[in-house]
Design a protein around this motif. Structure first.
Motif, PDB file in Angstrom:
ATOM      1  N   LYS A 123       0.835  -1.207   0.000  1.00 17.90           N
ATOM      2  CA  LYS A 123       0.000   0.000   0.000  1.00 17.90           C
ATOM      3  C   LYS A 123       0.871   1.258   0.000  1.00 17.90           C
ATOM      4  O   LYS A 123       0.552   2.246  -0.639  1.00 17.90           O
ATOM      5  CB  LYS A 123      -0.935  -0.018   1.211  1.00 17.90           C
ATOM      6  N   LYS A 124       1.992   1.187   0.718  1.00 15.87           N
ATOM      7  CA  LYS A 124       2.900   2.338   0.751  1.00 15.87           C
ATOM      8  C   LYS A 124       3.400   2.661  -0.674  1.00 15.87           C
ATOM      9  O   LYS A 124       3.456   3.817  -1.077  1.00 15.87           O
ATOM     10  CB  LYS A 124       4.084   1.991   1.663  1.00 15.87           C
ATOM     11  N   LEU A 127       0.649   4.251  -2.777  1.00 11.56           N
ATOM     12  CA  LEU A 127       0.455   5.665  -2.427  1.00 11.56           C
ATOM     13  C   LEU A 127       1.578   6.533  -3.007  1.00 11.56           C
ATOM     14  O   LEU A 127       1.330   7.621  -3.525  1.00 11.56           O
ATOM     15  CB  LEU A 127       0.438   5.826  -0.907  1.00 11.56           C
ATOM     16  N   MET A 142      -8.588   3.985  -0.234  1.00 15.21           N
ATOM     17  CA  MET A 142      -8.042   2.736   0.297  1.00 15.21           C
ATOM     18  C   MET A 142      -8.951   2.219   1.391  1.00 15.21           C
ATOM     19  O   MET A 142      -9.624   3.001   2.064  1.00 15.21           O
ATOM     20  CB  MET A 142      -6.656   2.951   0.885  1.00 15.21           C
ATOM     21  N   SER A 144      -9.276   0.168   4.961  1.00 14.97           N
ATOM     22  CA  SER A 144      -8.418  -0.009   6.122  1.00 14.97           C
ATOM     23  C   SER A 144      -8.787  -1.300   6.877  1.00 14.97           C
ATOM     24  O   SER A 144      -9.890  -1.404   7.408  1.00 14.97           O
ATOM     25  CB  SER A 144      -8.606   1.226   6.999  1.00 14.97           C
ATOM     26  N   LEU A 156      -2.594   0.257   6.246  1.00 16.46           N
ATOM     27  CA  LEU A 156      -2.347   1.585   5.676  1.00 16.46           C
ATOM     28  C   LEU A 156      -1.102   2.164   6.325  1.00 16.46           C
ATOM     29  O   LEU A 156      -0.922   2.036   7.539  1.00 16.46           O
ATOM     30  CB  LEU A 156      -3.516   2.529   5.969  1.00 16.46           C
ATOM     31  N   PRO A 162      -4.768  10.498   5.420  1.00 16.47           N
ATOM     32  CA  PRO A 162      -5.858  10.717   4.453  1.00 16.47           C
ATOM     33  C   PRO A 162      -6.627  11.996   4.776  1.00 16.47           C
ATOM     34  O   PRO A 162      -6.594  12.471   5.911  1.00 16.47           O
ATOM     35  CB  PRO A 162      -6.746   9.482   4.645  1.00 16.47           C
ATOM     36  N   ARG A 165     -12.383  10.108   5.862  1.00 14.36           N
ATOM     37  CA  ARG A 165     -12.501   8.733   6.335  1.00 14.36           C
ATOM     38  C   ARG A 165     -13.990   8.426   6.527  1.00 14.36           C
ATOM     39  O   ARG A 165     -14.708   9.263   7.058  1.00 14.36           O
ATOM     40  CB  ARG A 165     -11.813   8.703   7.713  1.00 14.36           C
ATOM     41  N   SER A 176     -13.099   3.179   4.930  1.00 11.57           N
ATOM     42  CA  SER A 176     -12.433   3.544   3.676  1.00 11.57           C
ATOM     43  C   SER A 176     -11.899   4.950   3.861  1.00 11.57           C
ATOM     44  O   SER A 176     -12.556   5.790   4.504  1.00 11.57           O
ATOM     45  CB  SER A 176     -13.412   3.544   2.502  1.00 11.57           C
ATOM     46  N   TYR A 179      -7.451   9.898  -0.180  1.00 15.38           N
ATOM     47  CA  TYR A 179      -6.254  10.734  -0.351  1.00 15.38           C
ATOM     48  C   TYR A 179      -6.498  11.626  -1.572  1.00 15.38           C
ATOM     49  O   TYR A 179      -7.128  11.191  -2.548  1.00 15.38           O
ATOM     50  CB  TYR A 179      -5.010   9.874  -0.596  1.00 15.38           C
TER      51      TYR A 179
END
Ligand code: SAM
Length: 183
Positions: A123-124, A127, A142, A144, A156, A162, A165, A176, A179
């Protein structure tokens, strides 16, 4: 990938041509994707990427339904994409283009909205690729994983934070996040 994501991937490959199973399996996501589409304010002018679609690309299908925008569905796994193609043809679904590649590496410059499946990793890296390569104003969603499932799914990253949320009622993920690429 952890045991749960690998199992999900296998089941999707087995179930991809069973309409009743597909319907039951994807039903909870209809509401989840609708809420995500609202959070990201997706509209028909967007170019939407569903990242990590496997053989039953329900996120891509619901995104198409809710936005009317052109949708691309990406997976790293060529066999999963072949099966996703069979499903789309069998159901006469148009407007979804299948793509093979790694979401942490592919060129994201043509996409204004990206929805990342819970099982996607790293995920990093996804992003980082988003902030480096997606156009200004692009949004990325994304999911979570719940605390209990963090050992099975890539969590995450703590940064960047983000900008929005929402909560989601699923067993594997409780929220979810959104970003925004300001450039
Ligand atoms: C089990 S799925 C769930 C998706 C679900 N069918 C949907 O429509 O939301 C996750 C998929 O993500 C793919 N995947 C994981 N990491 C990825 C990456 N970095 N780039 C592209 N695909 C990835 C895996 O191959 C797997 O098929």
């Amino acid at each position: 990938m952890g045991v749960v994501p690998r199992t999900v991937q296998k089941l999707e490959k087995i179930w991809h041509l069973h309409p009743q199973i597909q319907k039951i399996y994807s039903a909870p996501y209809r509401w989840v994707v609708q809420r995500e589409a609202r959070m990201a304010e997706i509209n028909r002018e967007d170019r939407v990427l569903s990242l990590g679609c496997v053989a039953i690309p329900f996120s891509a299908i619901f995104l198409k339904e809710y936005s009317g925008a052109p949708v691309w569905a990406l997976d790293i796994d060529a066999q999963a994409l072949e099966k996703a193609g069979q499903l789309l043809r069998k159901n006469g679904i148009r407007g979804i283009t299948l793509l093979q590649g790694n979401g942490a590496e592919i060129d994201l410059s043509q996409f204004t909205v990206i929805l990342v499946a819970l099982q996607v990793e790293p995920k990093k890296g996804v992003l980082k690729n988003f902030f480096a390569g997606a156009p200004e104003g692009a949004r990325l969603i994304m999911r979570s994983p719940r605390h209990l499932f963090v050992p099975g799914y890539d969590p995450l990253p703590p940064t960047p934070q983000p900008c929005q949320r929402i909560s989601q009622p699923l067993i594997t993920f409780g929220g979810s996040v959104l970003y925004y690429n300001k450039k």
